[in-house]
Design a protein around this motif. Structure first.
Motif, PDB file in Angstrom:
ATOM      1  N   GLN A 156       0.724  -1.141  -0.258  1.00  0.00           N
ATOM      2  CA  GLN A 156      -0.094  -0.012   0.091  1.00  0.00           C
ATOM      3  C   GLN A 156       1.013   1.227  -0.046  1.00  0.00           C
ATOM      4  O   GLN A 156       0.646   2.322  -0.722  1.00  0.00           O
ATOM      5  N   LEU A 157       1.840   1.235   1.052  1.00  0.00           N
ATOM      6  CA  LEU A 157       2.736   2.430   1.022  1.00  0.00           C
ATOM      7  C   LEU A 157       3.567   2.585  -0.301  1.00  0.00           C
ATOM      8  O   LEU A 157       3.985   3.666  -0.905  1.00  0.00           O
ATOM      9  N   ALA A 158       4.059   1.178  -0.753  1.00  0.00           N
ATOM     10  CA  ALA A 158       4.791   1.482  -2.131  1.00  0.00           C
ATOM     11  C   ALA A 158       4.011   2.066  -3.316  1.00  0.00           C
ATOM     12  O   ALA A 158       4.585   2.694  -3.804  1.00  0.00           O
ATOM     13  N   ALA A 202       8.564  12.537  -2.977  1.00  0.00           N
ATOM     14  CA  ALA A 202       8.489  11.236  -2.777  1.00  0.00           C
ATOM     15  C   ALA A 202       8.505  10.749  -1.272  1.00  0.00           C
ATOM     16  O   ALA A 202       8.115  10.028  -0.489  1.00  0.00           O
ATOM     17  N   THR A 203       9.821  11.608  -0.860  1.00  0.00           N
ATOM     18  CA  THR A 203      10.444  11.379   0.635  1.00  0.00           C
ATOM     19  C   THR A 203       9.211  12.056   1.611  1.00  0.00           C
ATOM     20  O   THR A 203       8.784  11.418   2.302  1.00  0.00           O
ATOM     21  N   GLY A 204       8.659  13.046   1.069  1.00  0.00           N
ATOM     22  CA  GLY A 204       7.434  13.637   1.824  1.00  0.00           C
ATOM     23  C   GLY A 204       6.293  12.574   1.870  1.00  0.00           C
ATOM     24  O   GLY A 204       5.440  12.432   3.122  1.00  0.00           O
ATOM     25  N   ILE A 205       5.828  12.057   0.950  1.00  0.00           N
ATOM     26  CA  ILE A 205       4.970  11.132   0.928  1.00  0.00           C
ATOM     27  C   ILE A 205       4.949   9.998   1.777  1.00  0.00           C
ATOM     28  O   ILE A 205       4.161   9.530   2.512  1.00  0.00           O
ATOM     29  N   VAL A 206       6.132   9.472   1.972  1.00  0.00           N
ATOM     30  CA  VAL A 206       6.775   8.275   2.827  1.00  0.00           C
ATOM     31  C   VAL A 206       6.447   8.596   4.162  1.00  0.00           C
ATOM     32  O   VAL A 206       5.721   8.073   5.037  1.00  0.00           O
ATOM     33  N   LEU A 207       6.994  10.100   4.426  1.00  0.00           N
ATOM     34  CA  LEU A 207       6.882  10.317   6.130  1.00  0.00           C
ATOM     35  C   LEU A 207       5.503  10.542   6.050  1.00  0.00           C
ATOM     36  O   LEU A 207       5.254  10.333   7.339  1.00  0.00           O
ATOM     37  N   LEU A 208       4.757  11.374   5.296  1.00  0.00           N
ATOM     38  CA  LEU A 208       3.370  11.354   5.748  1.00  0.00           C
ATOM     39  C   LEU A 208       2.583  10.113   5.952  1.00  0.00           C
ATOM     40  O   LEU A 208       1.880   9.999   6.869  1.00  0.00           O
ATOM     41  N   GLY A 217       3.426   7.031   5.874  1.00  0.00           N
ATOM     42  CA  GLY A 217       4.257   5.777   6.738  1.00  0.00           C
ATOM     43  C   GLY A 217       3.955   6.454   8.117  1.00  0.00           C
ATOM     44  O   GLY A 217       3.829   5.477   8.874  1.00  0.00           O
ATOM     45  N   GLY A 218       4.419   7.696   8.481  1.00  0.00           N
ATOM     46  CA  GLY A 218       4.305   8.098   9.550  1.00  0.00           C
ATOM     47  C   GLY A 218       2.735   7.879  10.328  1.00  0.00           C
ATOM     48  O   GLY A 218       2.720   7.471  11.397  1.00  0.00           O
ATOM     49  N   MET A 219       1.807   8.151   9.495  1.00  0.00           N
ATOM     50  CA  MET A 219       0.149   8.018  10.112  1.00  0.00           C
ATOM     51  C   MET A 219       0.044   6.436  10.310  1.00  0.00           C
ATOM     52  O   MET A 219      -0.715   6.073  11.180  1.00  0.00           O
ATOM     53  N   SER A 220       0.782   5.605   9.414  1.00  0.00           N
ATOM     54  CA  SER A 220       0.653   4.209   9.687  1.00  0.00           C
ATOM     55  C   SER A 220       1.288   3.688  10.778  1.00  0.00           C
ATOM     56  O   SER A 220       0.717   2.753  11.499  1.00  0.00           O
ATOM     57  N   ALA A 239       1.701   5.491  13.457  1.00  0.00           N
ATOM     58  CA  ALA A 239       0.825   6.008  14.667  1.00  0.00           C
ATOM     59  C   ALA A 239      -0.113   5.107  14.770  1.00  0.00           C
ATOM     60  O   ALA A 239      -0.679   5.054  15.990  1.00  0.00           O
ATOM     61  N   GLN A 240      -0.894   4.689  13.731  1.00  0.00           N
ATOM     62  CA  GLN A 240      -2.022   3.807  13.896  1.00  0.00           C
ATOM     63  C   GLN A 240      -1.730   2.291  14.054  1.00  0.00           C
ATOM     64  O   GLN A 240      -2.482   1.438  14.622  1.00  0.00           O
ATOM     65  N   GLY A 241      -0.312   2.165  14.098  1.00  0.00           N
ATOM     66  CA  GLY A 241      -0.053   0.641  14.488  1.00  0.00           C
ATOM     67  C   GLY A 241       0.028  -0.284  13.353  1.00  0.00           C
ATOM     68  O   GLY A 241       0.037  -1.449  13.588  1.00  0.00           O
ATOM     69  N   ASN A 242      -0.240   0.310  12.339  1.00  0.00           N
ATOM     70  CA  ASN A 242      -0.418  -0.633  11.085  1.00  0.00           C
ATOM     71  C   ASN A 242       0.985  -0.849  10.388  1.00  0.00           C
ATOM     72  O   ASN A 242       1.154  -1.665   9.321  1.00  0.00           O
ATOM     73  N   LEU A 243       2.064  -0.220  10.578  1.00  0.00           N
ATOM     74  CA  LEU A 243       3.383  -0.292  10.277  1.00  0.00           C
ATOM     75  C   LEU A 243       4.491  -0.127  11.260  1.00  0.00           C
ATOM     76  O   LEU A 243       4.308   0.760  12.084  1.00  0.00           O
ATOM     77  N   THR A 244       5.471  -0.712  11.085  1.00  0.00           N
ATOM     78  CA  THR A 244       6.600  -0.759  12.079  1.00  0.00           C
ATOM     79  C   THR A 244       7.663   0.548  11.545  1.00  0.00           C
ATOM     80  O   THR A 244       7.752   0.999  10.418  1.00  0.00           O
ATOM     81  N   LEU A 245       8.302   0.986  12.607  1.00  0.00           N
ATOM     82  CA  LEU A 245       9.059   2.328  12.411  1.00  0.00           C
ATOM     83  C   LEU A 245      10.173   1.619  11.355  1.00  0.00           C
ATOM     84  O   LEU A 245      10.720   2.440  10.509  1.00  0.00           O
ATOM     85  N   GLY A 246      10.784   0.643  11.557  1.00  0.00           N
ATOM     86  CA  GLY A 246      11.966   0.290  10.569  1.00  0.00           C
ATOM     87  C   GLY A 246      11.362   0.076   9.401  1.00  0.00           C
ATOM     88  O   GLY A 246      12.192   0.252   8.520  1.00  0.00           O
TER      89      GLY A 246
END
Length: 576
Positions: A157-159, A253-259, A261-264, A266-273
């Motif tokens: 999804q993030l990809a 693209a970096t901004g998109i990942v941060l936005l 990815g960071g939301m995911s 925070a919601q527990g759907n994605l790991t920080l790594g």
């Protein structure tokens, strides 16, 4: 692809080295993909769990990956440079050999400086494509594909959200590609024109200075140089616009990942790594895109140069040996012209209805007004050009049926403006017979009266000559060219007036040398001073492309025709 396929022929001998570079490139791509994934494993595993032993293991693996990346990158660059320099030398050698095979008609109609640009400048940019471009293109393409696969496997999804920027990159690249292709072709053409103008001016520097024309020549060069500059600025401007555009899209693209990815996270759907790995992969994704964009500029320059190099390599000699051509047997020297017609250009005849039968050992003088066709007759004998109709036979053999080299090796040429190569006097004399001993060189030089001035030189026959014989007089250069012909011992000699630009003392030396050279050979002498050919066995008076009169000197004078008119006119001019 046409350029690439033709150029790959020169890479083929170095297949093993290119395979080594290819495998090194695979290692670079694989290790580049591995590093961010190891960082993800460290963050999501040992770091969060506080497992120092596991963290040490991952750090050691990461260090090994960096060392492997360093060694693989070094090996790839070394092998590519090694292959590149050899391909560069091979390609230039092939061009040089091909230029040697092209007939005089090609060199007469092409500017020397432009030809030099093909061999030096255009080949140089092609080398960048062959030695670096192909591997870089393959490596970056594989790296991009690998990044896409890894990112999709980590979180599709993030990809997909991150890849939403790709259509914009494709559109920008297509626009850039179209404009760059034309721009970089223009740079190669302008560069060749500049080198051509430079070579022409350096060749004619004596005339430029004699007429105090330096300012005009400088203005002309400035115009050509300015056009070359503007073409390069235009081409580079496209790159300067395209590269920042790619960088900007990378930041988006970096901004998109941060936005997202960071939301995911925070919601527990994605790991920080995973997010950190995504940021690393996005950064690596746009690095190959930038490299490929820079490579594209290089490729366009190389392709523009490559087109010109290929066109030169594929230029078929207008005069070439037939498939069943035989070696020319030892020449006796009988020459026949049978209904020969010739034209340099279609519908502009230079020679018409030339019929001659010259016995071996005959000295034939060709006389007539300027532009009558005398030099054309001599050029046809050596097959510098082919007849348009009819045929020329030597000892009963049509010269089109034998190998040119085997025939010309038994001919000699002494021109009005002899060409002297940089090197020693001895080297120039043995030019037609490279294996001649110094004793043979000296013997030929003595027969040609070269010893008259060589004895005064500090190193004798080993004296170095400047380019084009600049440290010799015209007469000295002519004597060396006669010695060159004597040593080669040709059966057929073609001689343009050899005494027209020398003083009376040197003329006497040259005439004496020529008498020795002409002995027992078939010789065609293009004469401007009629007094020099009064003893010729046969004089052919050429006018308007036809042989108008033939005979001995006394016979032609008695006819009171064109030869009598030419002789009287020259005699009166001398008397005045």
């Amino acid at each position: 692809m046409r350029v690439v396929w033709h150029m790959l022929v020169f890479v083929k001998p170095y297949t093993m080295q290119m395979l080594g570079a290819f495998f090194a490139m695979l290692a670079v791509s694989g290790l580049t993909l591995l590093a961010p994934f190891l960082v993800k494993l460290a963050i999501d595993g040992p770091i969060l769990a506080g497992d120092l032993n596991a963290l040490n293991e991952i750090v050691l693996a990461l260090l090994a990956a960096f060392v492997g990346l360093y060694l693989s990158s070094m090996a790839q660059r070394y092998l590519l440079s090694w292959v590149g320099q050899r391909v560069l030398a091979d390609l230039r050698s092939a061009l040089f050999r091909h230029l040697q095979e092209l007939p005089l008609a090609y060199h007469d109609s092409h500017i020397i400086g432009v030809t030099i640009s093909r061999v030096i400048s255009d080949v140089g940019v092609i080398n960048q494509l062959l030695s670096q471009g192909l591997i870089t293109l393959t490596g970056d393409s594989l790296l991009l594909a690998g990044i896409v696969i890894v990112m999709l496997s980590l979180n599709w999804q993030l990809a997909l959200v991150t890849f939403s920027i790709v259509p914009v990159i494709v559109l920008v690249t297509m626009v850039f590609a179209q404009k760059a292709k034309l721009a970089f072709r223009n740079t190669r053409a302008r560069n060749a024109n500049m080198i051509g103008d430079l070579a022409e001016n350096l060749s004619g520097i004596r005339v430029i200075q004699a007429f105090a024309n330096e300012e005009t020549s400088s203005e002309k060069f400035n115009t050509v140089n300015g056009a070359n500059r503007d073409a390069h600025v235009e081409a580079m401007s496209l790159s300067f616009i395209f590269l920042p555009t790619v960088e900007f899209l990378g930041m988006v693209a970096t901004g998109i990942v941060l936005l997202f990815g960071g939301m995911s996270v925070a919601q527990g759907n994605l790991t920080l790594g995973t997010v950190i790995a995504f940021l690393a992969y996005v950064n690596r994704f746009f690095l190959p895109v930038q490299e490929l964009s820079q490579l594209y500029a290089t490729m366009q320059t190389a392709m523009a140069g490559g087109e010109r190099v290929i066109n030169l390599l594929q230029t078929e000699p207008a005069i070439k040996d037939s498939p069943d051509a035989q070696k020319m047997p030892p020449i006796e020297g009988r020459i026949e012209f049978r209904d020969v017609h010739f034209a340099y250009r279609e519908n502009l005849p230079v020679l018409r209805d030339i019929n001659l039968d010259i016995p071996a050992g005959t000295m034939v003088a060709l006389v007539g007004p300027t532009g009558a066709g005398k030099t054309s007759i001599a050029n046809l004998i050596a097959r510098f050009y082919d007849v348009s109709a009819g045929g020329i036979l030597i000892d009963g053999i049509d010269i089109r049926e034998v190998e040119q080299r085997s025939m010309r090796s038994q001919m000699g040429l002494v021109s009005q403006d002899p060409f002297i190569f940089a090197g020693t006097i001895a080297d120039n004399i043995r030019f037609g017979k490279p294996d001649a001993s110094i004793e043979q060189v000296i013997a030929a030089g003595e027969l040609a009266n070269v010893g008259e001035f060589v004895s005064d030189l500090p190193h004798g026959y080993e004296t170095e000559i400047f380019e084009d014989g600049a440290n010799l007089s015209v007469g000295q250069r002519q004597l060396i060219s006669i010695a060159r012909a004597i040593l080669a011992d040709p059966r057929i000699l073609i001689m343009d007036e050899a005494t027209s630009s020398v003083d009376m003392v040197t003329e006497a030396l040259i005439q004496d040398a020529l008498r020795k050279l002409l002995s027992e050979r078939t010789a065609f002498v293009i004469a401007h001073r009629l007094s020099t050919i009064v003893n010729a066995d046969l004089i052919c008076v050429v006018d308007d492309g036809r042989v108008r009169e033939m005979g001995a000197h006394s016979e032609l004078l008695a006819r009171r025709g064109l030869y009598h008119e030419l002789y009287q006119r020259q005699f009166v001019d001398l008397a005045d």
